[in-house]
Design an enzyme around this catalytic site. Structure first.
Site, PDB file in Angstrom:
ATOM      1  N   LYS A 224       0.838  -1.201   0.000  1.00 21.28           N
ATOM      2  CA  LYS A 224       0.000   0.000   0.000  1.00 21.28           C
ATOM      3  C   LYS A 224       0.872   1.248   0.000  1.00 21.28           C
ATOM      4  CE  LYS A 224      -3.911  -1.835   2.699  1.00 21.28           C
ATOM      5  NZ  LYS A 224      -4.946  -1.641   1.662  1.00 21.28           N
TER       6      LYS A 224
ATOM      7  N   ARG B  95     -10.331 -11.541   2.047  1.00 20.38           N
ATOM      8  CA  ARG B  95     -11.181 -12.586   1.477  1.00 20.38           C
ATOM      9  C   ARG B  95     -10.501 -13.950   1.541  1.00 20.38           C
ATOM     10  NH1 ARG B  95     -11.336  -9.225  -4.084  1.00 20.38           N
ATOM     11  NH2 ARG B  95     -11.032  -7.572  -2.570  1.00 20.38           N
TER      12      ARG B  95
HETATM   13  N1  BES Z   1      -8.006  -3.779   4.370  1.00 18.21           N
HETATM   14  C1  BES Z   1      -8.180  -3.407   3.032  1.00 18.21           C
HETATM   15  C2  BES Z   1      -9.490  -2.678   2.779  1.00 18.21           C
HETATM   16  C3  BES Z   1      -9.643  -1.315   3.387  1.00 18.21           C
HETATM   17  C4  BES Z   1      -9.396  -0.194   2.649  1.00 18.21           C
HETATM   18  C5  BES Z   1     -10.108  -1.189   4.673  1.00 18.21           C
HETATM   19  C6  BES Z   1      -9.580   1.045   3.200  1.00 18.21           C
HETATM   20  C7  BES Z   1     -10.273   0.058   5.221  1.00 18.21           C
HETATM   21  C8  BES Z   1     -10.036   1.180   4.486  1.00 18.21           C
HETATM   22  C9  BES Z   1      -8.190  -4.625   2.117  1.00 18.21           C
HETATM   23  O1  BES Z   1      -7.443  -5.701   2.543  1.00 18.21           O
HETATM   24  C10 BES Z   1      -7.640  -4.193   0.802  1.00 18.21           C
HETATM   25  O2  BES Z   1      -6.520  -3.805   0.748  1.00 18.21           O
HETATM   26  N2  BES Z   1      -8.468  -4.245  -0.246  1.00 18.21           N
HETATM   27  C11 BES Z   1      -8.058  -3.806  -1.541  1.00 18.21           C
HETATM   28  C12 BES Z   1      -8.580  -4.786  -2.553  1.00 18.21           C
HETATM   29  C13 BES Z   1      -8.024  -4.584  -3.926  1.00 18.21           C
HETATM   30  C14 BES Z   1      -6.561  -4.943  -3.959  1.00 18.21           C
HETATM   31  C15 BES Z   1      -8.780  -5.455  -4.901  1.00 18.21           C
HETATM   32  C16 BES Z   1      -8.657  -2.436  -1.775  1.00 18.21           C
HETATM   33  O3  BES Z   1      -9.810  -2.187  -1.379  1.00 18.21           O
HETATM   34  O4  BES Z   1      -7.966  -1.583  -2.329  1.00 18.21           O
HETATM   35 ZN    ZN Z   2      -5.409  -5.538   1.938  1.00 19.72          ZN
END
Ligand code: BES
Ligand code: ZN
Ligand code: ZN
Length: 435
Positions: A215, A289
């Site tokens: 990230k 997931r």
């Molecule tokens: N933990 C994150 C989702 C999240 C994002 C929670 C912002 C709280 C605030 C999750 O594991 C994630 O990173 N999801 C990705 C999925 C993508 C790679 C398909 C996302 O939402 O960007």
């Molecule tokens: Zn994630």
């Protein structure tokens, strides 16, 4: 604040705007009581009483007022040693219901249990990644179970390897902190023959760096709350143990740290889930997931009949619903209705989201049974659709994406910036109102 108001024995009267009278629901009462407690923190006032007006002399409003007052005491300052915001908290809170009301004492007890449990969820969600690893989360869950009189079992890495939880283990392998699967069981004294067994599954990523699909650093510190689903399950199970609903409830918490260590899972890796289905991991940041599917399969094997998962799963749900409503996805209309009715009663805003088969197309993998991400579009739905693939046909399941609602970025009159504990009250309501 009015000082020495005419005609009142009280020395001070705190007036809080509650909006239009006909829109003043118990959810507004909860917020008003919380706002009152928060407003008094900076003053020296330690005793507070609320007098319910004629229109609101019910257990529902009394319960909401007590919940609000206790929720209002929460401060995410467990690691502050100076300048604590609750240096002089309100010491006593009374709800006055002239003429009384049937079942008031029980309602007040219930409210206290639920609100304290929600505050426990908030405290856990606020713990930073260095202090709350998966093993520490398991310890905290165990501690809660000992106090509440619940069975707690913790599956460690070796056992998960034997069982074949490849999806969960793949996420965990980039971190030095070993993963756990926490199982918390509540069984009523006498469950009816063929009674349902409700599984509450909570995403417990103690910190989400994204893994190799790392990230951006801006705002990454917030990813300590990526175990808010797990926290909600721990909180709800605490309340369930005390309130004793008529059906068995099983809390299942897959917990990992998502790190980009030298043994981390790579984009393109293919893992075999506990269900036997293979998954191509195209993005290591779509890890929630992956851990949830192995937990749900395990919950099915434990004999659970109904499944609700709560997860800070996608940024896409924040795009869709903002920070107001939880996204609710399901494979079963009736079960979804039941969950939404509970959420409504509890003032936890949710909204039904679609889950058409058409979305499955985005998850087609060239090299495995399914891939863990779709395109840029409809990201919250493809995430839910991915999980659905691992729920057996005919098993009622609801997925709650709480990414936008588990954390407040700015303080409100009724709550500080930080963890909200969303999900706890809905979970408890579902179990308590089951028949
Ligand atoms: N933990 C994150 C989702 C999240 C994002 C929670 C912002 C709280 C605030 C999750 O594991 C994630 O990173 N999801 C990705 C999925 C993508 C790679 C398909 C996302 O939402 O960007
Ligand atoms: Zn994630
Ligand atoms: Zn995550």
């Amino acid at each position: 604040m009015l000082h020495r108001p005419d005609g009142l024995a009280a020395k001070r009267l705190l007036v809080i705007g509650g909006g239009k009278p006909d829109k003043f629901t118990s959810a507004e009462m909860r917020k008003a009581a919380a706002a009152a407690v928060r407003a008094l923190k900076s003053k020296k006032l330690q005793r507070l009483a609320i007098l319910l007006s004629e229109a609101h002399r019910s257990t529902e409003f009394a319960e909401a007022a007590v919940e609000g007052a206790i929720l209002g005491t929460f401060e995410p300052d467990q690691h502050k040693t100076t300048d604590k915001d609750d240096a002089r908290p309100v010491q006593s809170f009374a709800v006055c219901v002239p003429g009384g009301s049937e079942g008031l004492d029980a309602a007040v007890q219930r409210a206290q249990t639920v609100a304290e449990s929600q505050n426990l969820a908030r405290e856990l969600a606020n713990e930073p990644g260095n202090l709350l690893t998966p093993l520490r989360l398991a310890e905290r869950a165990r501690q809660m179970c000992t106090e509440a009189g619940l069975e707690c079992e913790v599956l460690e890495q070796d056992r998960m390897r034997e069982l074949g939880m490849g999806a969960l283990l793949g996420v965990a392998q980039g971190s030095d902190a070993p993963p756990v699967l926490i199982i918390i069981r509540y069984r009523p004294d006498k469950a009816a023959e063929g009674a349902p067994n409700l599984a509450l599954v909570g995403k417990g990523v103690t910190f989400d760096t994204g893994g190799i699909s790392i990230k951006p650093s801006d705002g990454m510190e917030k990813m300590k709350y990526d175990m808010s689903g797990a926290a909600a399950v721990v909180g709800a199970m605490r309340a369930v143990a005390r309130l004793k609903p008529p059906i068995p409830v099983t809390g299942v918490i897959p917990s990992v740290e998502n790190m980009p260590g030298s043994r981390a899972q790579r984009p393109g890796d293919i893992v075999t889930s506990l269900s036997g289905k293979t998954v191509e991991v195209l993005n290591t940041d779509a890890e929630g997931r992956l851990i949830l599917i192995d937990a749900i399969t395990y919950a099915e094997r434990l004999g659970c009949t109904h499944f609700i998962d709560a997860a800070t799963l996608t940024g896409a749900i924040v795009v869709a619903l903002g920070h107001v409503r939880v996204g609710a996805f399901s494979n079963d209309e009736d079960f979804l209705k039941r969950v939404l009715a509970s959420a409504d009663r509890q003032g936890e805003k949710m909204w039904p989201m679609p889950l058409d088969e058409d979305y499955r197309e985005q998850l087609k993998s060239a090299f495995a049974d399914i891939q863990n991400i779709g395109t840029r579009y409809g990201g919250a739905i493809t995430a839910a659709r991915f999980i659905k693939e691992f729920v057996s046909d005919g098993k009622p399941w609801v997925h709650l994406d709480i990414a936008g609602t588990a954390w407040l970025d700015d303080a409100k009159p009724w709550a500080p910036k930080g963890p909200t504990g969303v999900g706890v009250r809905t979970f408890v309501d579902i179990a308590m109102t089951w028949q």
